[in-house]
Design a protein around this motif. Structure first.
Motif, PDB file in Angstrom:
ATOM      1  N   LEU A 178       0.819  -1.200   0.000  1.00 32.58           N
ATOM      2  CA  LEU A 178       0.000   0.000   0.000  1.00 32.58           C
ATOM      3  C   LEU A 178       0.859   1.259   0.000  1.00 32.58           C
ATOM      4  CD1 LEU A 178      -2.851  -0.973   2.498  1.00 32.58           C
ATOM      5  CD2 LEU A 178      -2.853  -1.091   0.009  1.00 32.58           C
ATOM      6  N   ARG A 179       1.992   1.205   0.690  1.00 31.71           N
ATOM      7  CA  ARG A 179       2.883   2.366   0.714  1.00 31.71           C
ATOM      8  C   ARG A 179       3.514   2.624  -0.654  1.00 31.71           C
ATOM      9  NH1 ARG A 179       5.121  -0.048   5.655  1.00 31.71           N
ATOM     10  NH2 ARG A 179       4.178   0.920   7.484  1.00 31.71           N
ATOM     11  N   ALA A 180       3.767   1.540  -1.397  1.00 38.13           N
ATOM     12  CA  ALA A 180       4.514   1.672  -2.648  1.00 38.13           C
ATOM     13  C   ALA A 180       3.627   1.981  -3.854  1.00 38.13           C
ATOM     14  CB  ALA A 180       5.294   0.381  -2.919  1.00 38.13           C
ATOM     15  N   ASP A 181       2.340   1.755  -3.762  1.00 38.05           N
ATOM     16  CA  ASP A 181       1.479   1.868  -4.941  1.00 38.05           C
ATOM     17  C   ASP A 181       0.239   2.696  -4.607  1.00 38.05           C
ATOM     18  OD1 ASP A 181      -0.397   1.361  -7.050  1.00 38.05           O
ATOM     19  OD2 ASP A 181       0.807  -0.371  -7.629  1.00 38.05           O
ATOM     20  N   ARG A 182       0.105   3.840  -5.259  1.00 39.67           N
ATOM     21  CA  ARG A 182      -1.026   4.726  -4.991  1.00 39.67           C
ATOM     22  C   ARG A 182      -2.351   4.101  -5.429  1.00 39.67           C
ATOM     23  NH1 ARG A 182      -0.564  10.705  -7.244  1.00 39.67           N
ATOM     24  NH2 ARG A 182       1.149  10.643  -5.735  1.00 39.67           N
ATOM     25  N   ASP A 183      -2.342   3.380  -6.566  1.00 42.74           N
ATOM     26  CA  ASP A 183      -3.572   2.742  -7.045  1.00 42.74           C
ATOM     27  C   ASP A 183      -4.072   1.703  -6.058  1.00 42.74           C
ATOM     28  OD1 ASP A 183      -3.613   4.261  -9.314  1.00 42.74           O
ATOM     29  OD2 ASP A 183      -2.583   2.785 -10.555  1.00 42.74           O
ATOM     30  N   LYS A 184      -3.154   0.937  -5.458  1.00 43.28           N
ATOM     31  CA  LYS A 184      -3.550  -0.067  -4.482  1.00 43.28           C
ATOM     32  C   LYS A 184      -4.118   0.601  -3.232  1.00 43.28           C
ATOM     33  CE  LYS A 184      -0.308  -3.650  -5.975  1.00 43.28           C
ATOM     34  NZ  LYS A 184       0.897  -4.440  -5.644  1.00 43.28           N
ATOM     35  N   ARG A 185      -3.532   1.733  -2.833  1.00 41.63           N
ATOM     36  CA  ARG A 185      -4.078   2.457  -1.674  1.00 41.63           C
ATOM     37  C   ARG A 185      -5.493   2.932  -1.960  1.00 41.63           C
ATOM     38  NH1 ARG A 185       1.055   4.876  -1.422  1.00 41.63           N
ATOM     39  NH2 ARG A 185       0.265   6.811  -2.330  1.00 41.63           N
ATOM     40  N   ARG A 186      -5.701   3.459  -3.165  1.00 39.30           N
ATOM     41  CA  ARG A 186      -7.026   3.954  -3.536  1.00 39.30           C
ATOM     42  C   ARG A 186      -8.046   2.809  -3.532  1.00 39.30           C
ATOM     43  NH1 ARG A 186      -5.576   6.001  -7.864  1.00 39.30           N
ATOM     44  NH2 ARG A 186      -5.302   8.151  -7.179  1.00 39.30           N
ATOM     45  N   ALA A 187      -7.660   1.681  -4.103  1.00 47.07           N
ATOM     46  CA  ALA A 187      -8.571   0.533  -4.143  1.00 47.07           C
ATOM     47  C   ALA A 187      -8.863   0.009  -2.740  1.00 47.07           C
ATOM     48  CB  ALA A 187      -7.971  -0.567  -5.007  1.00 47.07           C
ATOM     49  N   ALA A 188      -7.829  -0.047  -1.882  1.00 46.75           N
ATOM     50  CA  ALA A 188      -8.005  -0.545  -0.516  1.00 46.75           C
ATOM     51  C   ALA A 188      -8.912   0.368   0.296  1.00 46.75           C
ATOM     52  CB  ALA A 188      -6.649  -0.682   0.165  1.00 46.75           C
ATOM     53  N   LEU A 189      -8.726   1.679   0.157  1.00 46.32           N
ATOM     54  CA  LEU A 189      -9.561   2.627   0.893  1.00 46.32           C
ATOM     55  C   LEU A 189     -11.011   2.562   0.429  1.00 46.32           C
ATOM     56  CD1 LEU A 189      -7.161   5.715   1.057  1.00 46.32           C
ATOM     57  CD2 LEU A 189      -7.889   4.262   2.956  1.00 46.32           C
ATOM     58  N   ALA A 190     -11.211   2.449  -0.893  1.00 45.00           N
ATOM     59  CA  ALA A 190     -12.571   2.347  -1.411  1.00 45.00           C
ATOM     60  C   ALA A 190     -13.232   1.057  -0.935  1.00 45.00           C
ATOM     61  CB  ALA A 190     -12.555   2.407  -2.936  1.00 45.00           C
ATOM     62  N   GLY A 191     -12.496  -0.042  -1.004  1.00 41.62           N
ATOM     63  CA  GLY A 191     -13.045  -1.310  -0.539  1.00 41.62           C
ATOM     64  C   GLY A 191     -13.374  -1.284   0.939  1.00 41.62           C
ATOM     65  N   SER A 192     -12.503  -0.663   1.743  1.00 38.03           N
ATOM     66  CA  SER A 192     -12.750  -0.556   3.189  1.00 38.03           C
ATOM     67  C   SER A 192     -14.005   0.248   3.473  1.00 38.03           C
ATOM     68  CB  SER A 192     -11.547   0.085   3.873  1.00 38.03           C
ATOM     69  OG  SER A 192     -10.386  -0.690   3.690  1.00 38.03           O
ATOM     70  N   ALA A 193     -14.176   1.359   2.732  1.00 37.24           N
ATOM     71  CA  ALA A 193     -15.359   2.198   2.933  1.00 37.24           C
ATOM     72  C   ALA A 193     -16.638   1.437   2.590  1.00 37.24           C
ATOM     73  CB  ALA A 193     -15.247   3.463   2.081  1.00 37.24           C
ATOM     74  N   ILE A 194     -16.586   0.678   1.480  1.00 34.47           N
ATOM     75  CA  ILE A 194     -17.757  -0.109   1.078  1.00 34.47           C
ATOM     76  C   ILE A 194     -18.089  -1.169   2.135  1.00 34.47           C
ATOM     77  CG2 ILE A 194     -18.603  -1.779  -0.621  1.00 34.47           C
ATOM     78  CD1 ILE A 194     -16.942  -0.233  -2.721  1.00 34.47           C
ATOM     79  N   ALA A 195     -17.057  -1.865   2.618  1.00 35.00           N
ATOM     80  CA  ALA A 195     -17.276  -2.918   3.613  1.00 35.00           C
ATOM     81  C   ALA A 195     -17.840  -2.343   4.906  1.00 35.00           C
ATOM     82  CB  ALA A 195     -15.972  -3.659   3.879  1.00 35.00           C
ATOM     83  N   LEU A 196     -17.279  -1.237   5.372  1.00 33.81           N
ATOM     84  CA  LEU A 196     -17.759  -0.623   6.614  1.00 33.81           C
ATOM     85  C   LEU A 196     -19.207  -0.162   6.484  1.00 33.81           C
ATOM     86  CD1 LEU A 196     -14.630   1.460   7.708  1.00 33.81           C
ATOM     87  CD2 LEU A 196     -15.575  -0.551   8.846  1.00 33.81           C
ATOM     88  N   ALA A 197     -19.560   0.387   5.317  1.00 30.79           N
ATOM     89  CA  ALA A 197     -20.933   0.847   5.109  1.00 30.79           C
ATOM     90  C   ALA A 197     -21.913  -0.323   5.077  1.00 30.79           C
ATOM     91  CB  ALA A 197     -21.023   1.647   3.807  1.00 30.79           C
TER      92      ALA A 197
END
Length: 226
Positions: A178-197
């Motif tokens: 996640l630190r090395a790849d901005r696209d992976k961070r974006r995907a992880a944050l979006a997925g986390s938000a969806i799961a939490l909701a």
């Protein structure tokens, strides 16, 4: 198979051992909960060997314990495990060939796929996948067996908070990527938000499946770049 073990270096072996240990600890909780819910001690062990998927097994046990039908429990487990479809597309080169491929597919879960994708080449990814998978297929039922025996004397298995250990280790494993790849961070944050909701509205395990929608951001960005 011997060449696979030689491919694993010491840090990777350590990480695999930690994850397998965490899986065994969660197995303790799983077995204890199953027995405390009225299942025989052997049931979570056999289920663990045949399924090797913690979220669907917890969901199955929970639905049956709450009075749901076995058919509904099986269908819910299959729906949760539908995330294995994109997993299989992501790691086709590590599953082996012939009869070994059936075993490799059986070992597929969140942890084995994470380890395979985190490696720098296919050979190391294959070794990590099989090393982690074989470790889990031993530690998960073993933990369930010990937990099942403990469940005969422990009433409140959730008081120990054993289920928090597993996601914490997985998070530590994916942080470097996640630190090395901005696209992976974006995907992880979006997925986390969806799961939490989705958590307040869906059974356990299904929010994780919906979180895969976060991958669409990475796919869309790659197409835009092209």
């Amino acid at each position: 198979m011997h060449s696979l073990w030689r491919t694993l270096d010491r840090p990777l072996l350590r990480d695999i051992a930690l994850v397998c240990l965490a899986v065994g600890v969660i197995g303790l909780s799983y077995g204890a909960i199953a027995v405390a819910s009225g299942f025989p001690v052997w049931f979570p062990v056999v289920l663990g060997l045949l399924v090797v998927a913690a979220s669907s097994e917890f969901l199955f046990i929970g639905i049956i314990a709450a009075g749901g039908s076995p058919v509904a429990a099986v269908l819910a487990g299959l729906l949760v495990n539908a995330r294995h479809l994109p997993f299989g597309l992501a790691v086709p080169d590590v599953l082996g060939r012939g009869a070994w491929r059936f075993l490799g597919t059986h070992l597929m879960n969140d942890e084995t796929v994470v380890f395979a994708l985190a490696q720098k080449d296919t050979a190391q990814g294959r070794a990590a996948y099989w090393g982690c998978g074989l470790g889990i297929v031993v530690c998960w039922p073993a933990g369930a067996a010990i937990g099942g025996l403990a469940g005969t004397v422990i009433d409140d298995t959730g008081a120990f908070g054993l289920d928090a250990m597993f996601p914490a280790i997985l998070l530590a494993l994916i942080l470097p990527a996640l630190r090395a790849d901005r696209d992976k961070r974006r995907a992880a944050l979006a997925g986390s938000a969806i799961a939490l909701a989705a958590v307040p509205f869906l059974p356990a395990g299904l929010p994780i499946l919906l979180a895969l929608a976060g991958l669409s951001l990475t796919t869309a960005r790659k197409k835009a770049v092209r």
